[in-house]
Design a protein around this motif. Structure first.
Motif, PDB file in Angstrom:
ATOM      1  N   TRP A  71      13.025 -10.008   8.725  1.00 26.42           N
ATOM      2  CA  TRP A  71      13.325  -8.574   8.619  1.00 26.42           C
ATOM      3  C   TRP A  71      13.604  -8.127   7.183  1.00 26.42           C
ATOM      4  N   LEU A  72      13.664  -9.068   6.247  1.00 25.46           N
ATOM      5  CA  LEU A  72      13.876  -8.714   4.843  1.00 25.46           C
ATOM      6  C   LEU A  72      12.614  -8.856   4.002  1.00 25.46           C
ATOM      7  N   ARG A  73      11.510  -9.156   4.629  1.00 23.26           N
ATOM      8  CA  ARG A  73      10.265  -9.297   3.882  1.00 23.26           C
ATOM      9  C   ARG A  73       9.645  -7.929   3.634  1.00 23.26           C
ATOM     10  N   VAL A  74       9.201  -7.709   2.392  1.00 21.26           N
ATOM     11  CA  VAL A  74       8.595  -6.433   2.016  1.00 21.26           C
ATOM     12  C   VAL A  74       7.266  -6.690   1.323  1.00 21.26           C
ATOM     13  N   ARG A  75       6.431  -5.669   1.293  1.00 22.83           N
ATOM     14  CA  ARG A  75       5.149  -5.779   0.604  1.00 22.83           C
ATOM     15  C   ARG A  75       5.352  -5.801  -0.903  1.00 22.83           C
ATOM     16  N   LEU A  76       4.487  -6.536  -1.585  1.00 20.76           N
ATOM     17  CA  LEU A  76       4.519  -6.510  -3.044  1.00 20.76           C
ATOM     18  C   LEU A  76       4.064  -5.144  -3.532  1.00 20.76           C
ATOM     19  N   PRO A  77       4.714  -4.606  -4.578  1.00 26.86           N
ATOM     20  CA  PRO A  77       4.327  -3.284  -5.075  1.00 26.86           C
ATOM     21  C   PRO A  77       2.933  -3.290  -5.673  1.00 26.86           C
ATOM     22  N   GLY A  78       2.250  -2.162  -5.535  1.00 27.49           N
ATOM     23  CA  GLY A  78       0.911  -2.028  -6.097  1.00 27.49           C
ATOM     24  C   GLY A  78       0.281  -0.726  -5.667  1.00 27.49           C
TER      25      GLY A  78
END
Length: 340
Positions: free
Chosen positions: A28-35
């Motif tokens: 639940w703490l995983r996020v997409r890498l910015p881009g």
């Protein structure tokens, strides 16, 4: 939260590195890498105008989501904080010269990004007699001048309890006055060594009494070793000091020198805490692992048309151990940025 291990570390220190950073975060703490183009454009605007964002400086996990949505939290008064709280990734040291042109450039960035809601926070500037409050006020007024319908939220330090500094900010009439309580009182020596829990509560109540039309807001991090009854007592304290909006999120350790994470709080626990907070009468509550204090309303009809969606930045520490022996900058700065 009875299974939480007590923290045995204080502030930001190399001693904390004896506990390695846990890279195995829950799903639940995983996020997409910015881009993406919408991510790179705000960055180009900030660099072109020589501005800082807390999204970058505090290593916010939501930076990709926010910047893709063309929102950002501006960090004024430079990029160097005079404090070294145990949770905050912003660098600490001796700040540079105060930038009197910063309010104008922030307003230009808000206009170029087409923001309906601008969030302004800062490092702590303990060496300034007014704590930087005049720059906050000047920034609010410059944004109002360029984009009159833009909602403005300020996330301020506590100015060492200086009522005149708070009054300087409030006279500029932000829409939301945010000041983070950060943690429970028992953990202040570890998390905010120079912080004072009663002083932060007093600031929030003073702000509401100075202008009842301004929304008051605060945030707290979990996972530092707090107990559930302590958290709910903080909620009660905030409500009794006229706070209307509350954010509750998971502490994430920025570097090995920062405080270790005592545990990861589950989404179900965050949901339960939201229910408890709403029972106490908060106008709005956001509670979740990735919730951060600079929650930004989505596009709305303008001033006061606030529609709440929360993401954003980690809060800032809030005390001032001393003042420099210089004349107050408040009058000079406010004269440079008069009310439109």
């Amino acid at each position: 939260m009875s299974d939480v291990a007590p923290i045995k570390f204080y502030g930001r220190s190399k001693r904390n590195a004896v506990v390695p950073i846990d890279t195995r975060r829950p799903d639940w703490l995983r996020v997409r890498l910015p881009g993406g183009s919408n991510y790179s454009e705000p960055k180009e605007i900030m660099r072109g105008l020589d501005l800082h964002t807390v999204c970058e400086e505090a290593r916010c996990p939501n930076i990709g989501e926010c910047w893709q949505a063309r929102t950002a939290t501006f960090m004024i008064l430079g990029d160097t904080c005079t404090r070294a709280c145990g949770f905050c990734a912003v660098k600490t040291g001796r700040p540079g010269t105060l930038d009197l042109g910063e309010p104008i450039r922030v307003a230009e960035a808000v206009e170029r990004m087409g923001l309906h809601h601008a969030v302004i926070t800062s490092v702590n500037r303990d060496e300034l007699e007014d704590g930087g409050s005049a720059i906050f006020a000047g920034t609010i007024r410059q944004i109002r001048k360029r984009i009159p319908k833009c909602n403005i939220e300020v996330l301020i330090p506590d100015f060492m309890g200086d009522e005149s500094a708070l009054s300087t900010v409030m006279r500029a009439r932000p829409d939301i006055l945010n000041h983070n309580i950060e943690t429970v009182p028992s953990l202040y020596p570890q998390v905010r060594p120079k912080g004072r829990y009663p002083r932060s509560l007093e600031l929030l109540q003073r702000a509401k009494r100075m202008d009842a039309t301004v929304y008051t807001k605060s945030g707290i991090m979990l996972g530092l070793g707090e107990e559930i009854d302590e958290v709910i007592q903080v909620f009660r304290d905030l409500r009794s000091h006229d706070v209307e909006i509350l954010t509750v999120g998971q502490y994430l350790r920025p570097t090995p020198n920062h405080l270790p994470i005592a545990r990861y709080v589950t989404p179900d626990e965050f949901a339960m805490l939201k229910v408890e907070a709403l029972k106490l009468g908060f106008r709005h509550v956001e509670s979740g692992p990735l919730v951060r204090s600079c929650g930004q309303p989505g596009p709305g009809p303008g001033r006061r048309g606030l529609r709440w969606t929360f993401a954003g930045s980690v809060g800032f520490p809030t005390t001032r151990p001393g003042r420099c022996r210089t004349a107050s900058l408040t009058s000079a700065v406010l004269a440079s940025y008069p009310t439109p």
